[in-house]
Design an enzyme around this catalytic site. Structure first.
Site: not given
Length: 359
Positions: A101, A193
């Site tokens: 990410c 997440c």
């Protein structure tokens, strides 16, 4: 300086934004929407990327009196992080989605858009430090995040700011409370997440399906059948589908994964010892590749310890010889090479582990 601050809705990025304002910069806050269906991401006060987090970030921006936007990166996040995560497990690897990410979303897609819009820098709430263009570990060793930032290039780091890397986490919370920020006591996020249940095996199974294979011992004897190599990682002890310990009475662990044949190998703890690592796709954070050998320390997990080693680089392959064995290292993990320094250990390089060998 015109600064875009990535605001997750947590205490760290909130204080980072406040410090940028205090420093007199022209600050704009942005929250990343990373899912087309926000309910698939974690909800509630724990975690990141939820609708609640976006609201928290907006309220902090209001207190700081800075412009605030929500930018949609859901498609990029799915392609570069989630799909990559699934594909890595299909190959029998163990990836770190936070590393990906940072590499592909925050400091590539987001930073690229920021620069295109005329911003000079991207600030985040990461615990890390930059000095003379060199990435270093944070003052708070327990919260240090230089590991997940070690995939950034010198060019990416040139436009990065880490305002809280010189401060312990406890002081960050105290500062947030003094500033009247409602997120001062908000719990940290820990899990992935995009897997709100925390059940990685179920998440992968729903996307990959059943691909049966054998669980075998070191001699190749079949002990059980499994539903896919994506349900395993090196060093795993539970959920192997086998009855009890090995013949020696000791626990058995996953010691090898062959995605091509669907074979999962198990053995004793001693079979997990690794003395040599090789890595592909190396990144040298200062921009200059070293040849070797270089006395260093290596870290192979986000919250793992440092191991003394000697590193060298040749023809796009980063090689590490360990002074003492590491246990349970998997292909797909990120290894980060540090140079010890009293001013803060310096990140020299990172690579994706492609080989982990015993003696």
């Amino acid at each position: 300086m015109r600064v875009l601050v990535a605001m997750s809705g947590g205490v760290d990025s909130s204080v980072a934004a406040a410090r940028m304002v205090d420093a007199g910069h022209d600050v704009v806050g942005v929250h990343l929407a990373l899912s087309a269906t926000p309910g698939t991401l974690r909800t509630g006060s724990r975690g990141c990327c939820s609708k609640e987090d976006a609201g928290d970030a907006r309220r902090v921006a209001d207190v700081l009196d800075i412009p605030f936007y929500v930018w949609d990166f859901a498609d990029r996040f799915k392609e570069d992080v989630i799909d990559d995560f699934v594909a890595s497990y299909e190959r029998g690897e163990t990836p770190n989605p936070c590393v990906r990410c940072n590499e592909k979303i925050k400091f590539s897609a987001l930073a690229g858009r920021a620069l295109a819009l005329g911003f000079d820098a991207l600030a985040t709430g990461h615990y890390a430090r930059l000095s003379d263009g060199r990435l270093r570990r944070a003052v708070d060793a327990d919260k240090d995040q230089s590991y997940v930032l070690a995939v950034l290039t010198a060019q990416q780091l040139r436009h990065a700011v880490f305002p809280i890397g010189d401060t312990p986490k406890a002081q960050i919370r105290a500062e947030a409370a003094e500033r009247g920020l409602a997120v001062a006591d908000k719990p940290d996020s820990h899990d992935i997440c995009f897997i709100p249940s925390g059940d990685t095996r179920a998440f992968l199974g729903a996307r990959i399906g059943v691909r049966r294979g054998a669980v075998v011992d070191a001699g190749g004897t079949k002990l059980a059948e499994h539903e896919g190599v994506h349900g395993f990682t090196i060093g795993q002890r539970k959920g192997l589908g086998i009855a009890g310990p090995g013949p020696d009475g000791q626990p058995r662990y996953v010691t090898g994964i062959d995605a091509a044949t669907g074979t999962v190998r198990v053995g004793g703890a001693e079979d997990l010892d690794v003395w040599r690592l090789t890595g592909e796709r190396p990144v040298f954070t200062s921009g200059a590749a070293f040849g070797g050998p270089v006395e260093c320390q290596v870290q192979v997990r986000a919250h793992g310890g440092l191991a003394d080693a000697v590193a060298s680089h040749d023809a796009g392959v980063l090689s590490v010889e360990l002074r003492a064995p590491l246990r349970g290292v998997a292909a797909g993990q990120t290894m980060v090479i540090y140079r010890p320094d009293p001013e803060g250990d310096e990140v020299l390089a990172s690579a994706t582990i492609s080989g982990a060998d015993g003696r």
